[in-house]
Design a protein around this motif. Structure first.
Motif, mmCIF file in Angstrom:
data_model
loop_
_atom_site.group_PDB
_atom_site.id
_atom_site.type_symbol
_atom_site.label_atom_id
_atom_site.label_comp_id
_atom_site.label_asym_id
_atom_site.label_seq_id
_atom_site.Cartn_x
_atom_site.Cartn_y
_atom_site.Cartn_z
ATOM 1 N N SER A 77 -77.364 -36.280 20.563
ATOM 2 C CA SER A 77 -76.019 -36.202 19.994
ATOM 3 C C SER A 77 -75.379 -34.849 20.285
ATOM 4 O O SER A 77 -76.048 -33.815 20.354
ATOM 5 C CB SER A 77 -76.065 -36.433 18.483
ATOM 6 N N GLU A 78 -74.078 -34.885 20.438
ATOM 7 C CA GLU A 78 -73.336 -33.653 20.698
ATOM 8 C C GLU A 78 -73.446 -32.699 19.513
ATOM 9 O O GLU A 78 -73.535 -31.482 19.696
ATOM 10 C CB GLU A 78 -71.876 -33.979 20.997
ATOM 11 N N LEU A 79 -73.467 -33.238 18.313
ATOM 12 C CA LEU A 79 -73.594 -32.417 17.107
ATOM 13 C C LEU A 79 -74.901 -31.625 17.126
ATOM 14 O O LEU A 79 -74.906 -30.401 16.954
ATOM 15 C CB LEU A 79 -73.529 -33.298 15.857
ATOM 16 N N PHE A 80 -76.001 -32.317 17.358
ATOM 17 C CA PHE A 80 -77.307 -31.658 17.388
ATOM 18 C C PHE A 80 -77.376 -30.629 18.514
ATOM 19 O O PHE A 80 -77.794 -29.488 18.311
ATOM 20 C CB PHE A 80 -78.423 -32.697 17.553
ATOM 21 N N LEU A 81 -76.963 -31.032 19.715
ATOM 22 C CA LEU A 81 -77.039 -30.128 20.863
ATOM 23 C C LEU A 81 -76.137 -28.906 20.680
ATOM 24 O O LEU A 81 -76.504 -27.795 21.068
ATOM 25 C CB LEU A 81 -76.703 -30.869 22.152
ATOM 26 N N SER A 82 -74.982 -29.098 20.059
ATOM 27 C CA SER A 82 -74.092 -27.959 19.789
ATOM 28 C C SER A 82 -74.757 -26.962 18.849
ATOM 29 O O SER A 82 -74.664 -25.748 19.050
ATOM 30 C CB SER A 82 -72.777 -28.436 19.173
ATOM 31 N N GLU A 83 -75.432 -27.477 17.831
ATOM 32 C CA GLU A 83 -76.137 -26.590 16.898
ATOM 33 C C GLU A 83 -77.255 -25.829 17.603
ATOM 34 O O GLU A 83 -77.459 -24.639 17.357
ATOM 35 C CB GLU A 83 -76.698 -27.396 15.729
ATOM 36 N N VAL A 84 -77.969 -26.507 18.484
ATOM 37 C CA VAL A 84 -79.045 -25.851 19.239
ATOM 38 C C VAL A 84 -78.462 -24.761 20.135
ATOM 39 O O VAL A 84 -78.983 -23.639 20.186
ATOM 40 C CB VAL A 84 -79.847 -26.879 20.071
ATOM 41 N N LEU A 85 -77.367 -25.076 20.824
ATOM 42 C CA LEU A 85 -76.751 -24.092 21.719
ATOM 43 C C LEU A 85 -76.215 -22.881 20.959
ATOM 44 O O LEU A 85 -76.229 -21.767 21.482
ATOM 45 C CB LEU A 85 -75.633 -24.739 22.537
ATOM 46 N N GLU A 86 -75.753 -23.092 19.735
ATOM 47 C CA GLU A 86 -75.256 -21.973 18.933
ATOM 48 C C GLU A 86 -76.361 -20.989 18.578
ATOM 49 O O GLU A 86 -76.118 -19.797 18.439
ATOM 50 C CB GLU A 86 -74.620 -22.486 17.640
ATOM 51 N N LYS A 87 -77.584 -21.486 18.443
ATOM 52 C CA LYS A 87 -78.693 -20.648 17.976
ATOM 53 C C LYS A 87 -79.636 -20.189 19.082
ATOM 54 O O LYS A 87 -80.452 -19.303 18.859
ATOM 55 C CB LYS A 87 -79.503 -21.421 16.930
ATOM 56 N N VAL A 88 -79.549 -20.792 20.260
ATOM 57 C CA VAL A 88 -80.561 -20.536 21.293
ATOM 58 C C VAL A 88 -80.581 -19.078 21.750
ATOM 59 O O VAL A 88 -81.647 -18.536 22.046
ATOM 60 C CB VAL A 88 -80.403 -21.506 22.487
ATOM 61 N N CYS A 89 -79.453 -18.426 21.786
ATOM 62 C CA CYS A 89 -79.425 -17.042 22.273
ATOM 63 C C CYS A 89 -80.112 -16.075 21.310
ATOM 64 O O CYS A 89 -80.568 -15.008 21.729
ATOM 65 C CB CYS A 89 -77.999 -16.608 22.575
ATOM 66 N N ASP A 90 -80.212 -16.454 20.036
ATOM 67 C CA ASP A 90 -80.964 -15.626 19.085
ATOM 68 C C ASP A 90 -82.437 -15.554 19.479
ATOM 69 O O ASP A 90 -83.120 -14.580 19.184
ATOM 70 C CB ASP A 90 -80.852 -16.190 17.666
ATOM 71 N N LYS A 91 -82.908 -16.579 20.155
ATOM 72 C CA LYS A 91 -84.317 -16.631 20.549
ATOM 73 C C LYS A 91 -84.642 -15.677 21.694
ATOM 74 O O LYS A 91 -85.808 -15.438 21.987
ATOM 75 C CB LYS A 91 -84.711 -18.057 20.907
ATOM 76 N N MET A 92 -83.623 -15.128 22.334
ATOM 77 C CA MET A 92 -83.876 -14.175 23.417
ATOM 78 C C MET A 92 -84.504 -12.890 22.876
ATOM 79 O O MET A 92 -85.107 -12.128 23.629
ATOM 80 C CB MET A 92 -82.588 -13.854 24.184
ATOM 81 N N ASP A 93 -84.393 -12.667 21.559
ATOM 82 C CA ASP A 93 -85.058 -11.516 20.940
ATOM 83 C C ASP A 93 -86.577 -11.657 21.001
ATOM 84 O O ASP A 93 -87.299 -10.682 20.828
ATOM 85 C CB ASP A 93 -84.629 -11.362 19.477
ATOM 86 N N ASP A 94 -87.062 -12.877 21.233
ATOM 87 C CA ASP A 94 -88.502 -13.139 21.300
ATOM 88 C C ASP A 94 -89.075 -12.916 22.698
ATOM 89 O O ASP A 94 -90.261 -13.142 22.924
ATOM 90 C CB ASP A 94 -88.798 -14.588 20.882
ATOM 91 N N TYR A 95 -88.234 -12.511 23.640
ATOM 92 C CA TYR A 95 -88.655 -12.336 25.029
ATOM 93 C C TYR A 95 -88.598 -10.871 25.435
ATOM 94 O O TYR A 95 -87.764 -10.115 24.940
ATOM 95 C CB TYR A 95 -87.733 -13.129 25.967
ATOM 96 N N LEU A 96 -89.482 -10.514 26.345
ATOM 97 C CA LEU A 96 -89.478 -9.176 26.930
ATOM 98 C C LEU A 96 -89.561 -9.283 28.443
ATOM 99 O O LEU A 96 -90.181 -10.205 28.978
ATOM 100 C CB LEU A 96 -90.671 -8.357 26.426
#
Length: 193
Positions: A77-96
């Motif tokens: 669903s577009e709703l679910f995927l939009s929510e995932v896309l809104e938060k995915v960049c926060d996960k870049m803090d977990d990468y080095l």
């Protein structure tokens, strides 16, 4: 004398760090960020129960006044995927940023996997950059802003492509230079060419 020793130490540090920094470019970092984004979205999609559906009808009515409904899997669903896309960049803090000790090849390493330290962390040298890896989040936001529709298109498909990272990061966005996926070639029943 003190200035000479400080200069010598600084020169040695630059000499040791410069080769590690020179082994990858901004484009390499953007490519790996793109692949990390695709991987993170795939993980979020995989967490959703495939039987879970969401109504996307928009509360439409047919000519008789009955509700016309259409439901799609929640993960598509577009709703679910939009929510995932809104938060995915926060996960870049977990990468080095890192380079493999044996090959010197650049990678983005996710520090924690399933609540444990990434086993690959002993195989890499972490690369410190001036912005303390904040550019990873910036590159992620840039990617999402420019390619959100493409990401949505691929993740809405009935079955996810096995090579989504190559499809999205190489073929569509051209962030990476991975070879395009070759479709299997069907040979005729002829013995000769």
């Amino acid at each position: 004398m003190r200035n000479t020793s400080t200069l010598l130490i600084a020169s040695i540090l630059v000499a040791l760090c410069l080769p590690a920094l020179a082994k990858f470019t901004t484009q390499d970092v953007k490519c790996h960020v793109c692949k990390a984004v695709v991987s993170e979205i795939e993980e979020e999609v995989a967490k959703v129960d495939p039987k879970k559906k969401i109504d996307v009808s928009g509360f439409r009515l047919d000519a008789n006044g009955n509700s016309v409904g259409k439901s799609v899997p929640m993960a598509k669903s577009e709703l679910f995927l939009s929510e995932v896309l809104e938060k995915v960049c926060d996960k870049m803090d977990d990468y080095l940023r890192a380079t493999y000790k044996k090959t010197g090849k650049f990678t983005l390493l996710k520090i924690m996997i399933d609540g444990k330290m990434n086993p690959e962390s002993s195989e890499v040298d972490f690369v410190q950059d001036d912005d303390l890896n904040k550019s990873l989040g910036h590159y992620c936001l840039e990617f999402i802003e420019n390619y959100e529709d493409i990401v949505m298109k691929y993740f809405k498909e009935e079955t996810l492509n096995e090579h989504l990272d190559i499809k999205i990061c190489s073929e569509e966005s051209e962030y990476c230079n991975d070879a395009p996926i070759q479709e299997d070639y069907e040979f005729d029943d002829k013995d000769e060419l």
